[in-house]
Scaffold this motif. Sequence first.
Motif, PDB file in Angstrom:
ATOM      1  N   GLN A  47      61.304 -40.772 -20.440  1.00  0.00           N
ATOM      2  CA  GLN A  47      60.057 -41.478 -20.705  1.00  0.00           C
ATOM      3  C   GLN A  47      59.842 -42.610 -19.703  1.00  0.00           C
ATOM      4  O   GLN A  47      58.718 -42.846 -19.259  1.00  0.00           O
ATOM      5  CB  GLN A  47      60.048 -42.022 -22.131  1.00  0.00           C
ATOM      6  N   LYS A  49      60.942 -42.701 -16.580  1.00  0.00           N
ATOM      7  CA  LYS A  49      60.567 -42.096 -15.306  1.00  0.00           C
ATOM      8  C   LYS A  49      59.124 -41.611 -15.342  1.00  0.00           C
ATOM      9  O   LYS A  49      58.400 -41.745 -14.354  1.00  0.00           O
ATOM     10  CB  LYS A  49      61.510 -40.941 -14.966  1.00  0.00           C
ATOM     11  N   GLN A  50      58.699 -41.050 -16.476  1.00  0.00           N
ATOM     12  CA  GLN A  50      57.313 -40.605 -16.601  1.00  0.00           C
ATOM     13  C   GLN A  50      56.370 -41.794 -16.506  1.00  0.00           C
ATOM     14  O   GLN A  50      55.325 -41.720 -15.874  1.00  0.00           O
ATOM     15  CB  GLN A  50      57.088 -39.867 -17.927  1.00  0.00           C
ATOM     16  N   GLN A  51      56.720 -42.895 -17.146  1.00  0.00           N
ATOM     17  CA  GLN A  51      55.888 -44.092 -17.104  1.00  0.00           C
ATOM     18  C   GLN A  51      55.827 -44.642 -15.683  1.00  0.00           C
ATOM     19  O   GLN A  51      54.757 -45.026 -15.218  1.00  0.00           O
ATOM     20  CB  GLN A  51      56.434 -45.154 -18.064  1.00  0.00           C
ATOM     21  N   ASN A  52      56.959 -44.677 -14.987  1.00  0.00           N
ATOM     22  CA  ASN A  52      56.974 -45.146 -13.604  1.00  0.00           C
ATOM     23  C   ASN A  52      56.138 -44.236 -12.708  1.00  0.00           C
ATOM     24  O   ASN A  52      55.408 -44.699 -11.846  1.00  0.00           O
ATOM     25  CB  ASN A  52      58.406 -45.224 -13.072  1.00  0.00           C
ATOM     26  N   HIS A  53      56.237 -42.932 -12.939  1.00  0.00           N
ATOM     27  CA  HIS A  53      55.462 -41.976 -12.155  1.00  0.00           C
ATOM     28  C   HIS A  53      53.968 -42.168 -12.415  1.00  0.00           C
ATOM     29  O   HIS A  53      53.166 -42.142 -11.487  1.00  0.00           O
ATOM     30  CB  HIS A  53      55.894 -40.550 -12.503  1.00  0.00           C
ATOM     31  N   TYR A  54      53.592 -42.377 -13.645  1.00  0.00           N
ATOM     32  CA  TYR A  54      52.190 -42.602 -13.997  1.00  0.00           C
ATOM     33  C   TYR A  54      51.682 -43.889 -13.348  1.00  0.00           C
ATOM     34  O   TYR A  54      50.578 -43.924 -12.812  1.00  0.00           O
ATOM     35  CB  TYR A  54      52.028 -42.672 -15.515  1.00  0.00           C
ATOM     36  N   ASN A  55      52.483 -44.945 -13.374  1.00  0.00           N
ATOM     37  CA  ASN A  55      52.079 -46.215 -12.766  1.00  0.00           C
ATOM     38  C   ASN A  55      51.933 -46.077 -11.254  1.00  0.00           C
ATOM     39  O   ASN A  55      51.045 -46.674 -10.656  1.00  0.00           O
ATOM     40  CB  ASN A  55      53.085 -47.320 -13.092  1.00  0.00           C
ATOM     41  N   GLN A  56      52.788 -45.301 -10.617  1.00  0.00           N
ATOM     42  CA  GLN A  56      52.691 -45.115  -9.173  1.00  0.00           C
ATOM     43  C   GLN A  56      51.460 -44.305  -8.804  1.00  0.00           C
ATOM     44  O   GLN A  56      50.846 -44.536  -7.776  1.00  0.00           O
ATOM     45  CB  GLN A  56      53.938 -44.430  -8.638  1.00  0.00           C
ATOM     46  N   GLN A  57      51.085 -43.349  -9.647  1.00  0.00           N
ATOM     47  CA  GLN A  57      49.910 -42.539  -9.352  1.00  0.00           C
ATOM     48  C   GLN A  57      48.629 -43.336  -9.514  1.00  0.00           C
ATOM     49  O   GLN A  57      47.653 -43.090  -8.820  1.00  0.00           O
ATOM     50  CB  GLN A  57      49.855 -41.312 -10.261  1.00  0.00           C
ATOM     51  N   SER A  58      48.601 -44.303 -10.413  1.00  0.00           N
ATOM     52  CA  SER A  58      47.383 -45.057 -10.646  1.00  0.00           C
ATOM     53  C   SER A  58      47.111 -46.047  -9.513  1.00  0.00           C
ATOM     54  O   SER A  58      45.976 -46.436  -9.294  1.00  0.00           O
ATOM     55  CB  SER A  58      47.457 -45.805 -11.979  1.00  0.00           C
ATOM     56  N   GLU A  59      48.132 -46.438  -8.770  1.00  0.00           N
ATOM     57  CA  GLU A  59      47.957 -47.347  -7.648  1.00  0.00           C
ATOM     58  C   GLU A  59      47.609 -46.542  -6.402  1.00  0.00           C
ATOM     59  O   GLU A  59      48.308 -45.604  -6.053  1.00  0.00           O
ATOM     60  CB  GLU A  59      49.239 -48.141  -7.392  1.00  0.00           C
TER      61      GLU A  59
END
Length: 91
Positions: A47, A49-59
């Motif tokens: 979870q 890693k998924q949150q970090n991946h989501y945050n990186q995609q939004s930037e």
Amino acid sequence: MDTASFGGFLRTLLIIVLAYYAFRFVMRYLFPVLIYRVAKKANENFQQKQQNHYNQQSEPTHTEPTSEFINPDKPREKKKVGEYIEFEELD
């Protein structure tokens, strides 16, 4: 020279049997708890890693060009591996 006695043999056999049943008893109750903790930790890591991946995609990041910005009319250069040599068979 010492010889093994029947009482020593029975004592050793009793220790082995008790250790076996103690191991089974402990693993029956301890093993599921260990598996639960490992699964919970893996789930938390997933979870995170998924949150970090989501945050990186939004930037928005523009460090490398994507396929949208590559000119489709210009063909890509193929790697030159080596020189082609044609052989002839001799009779």
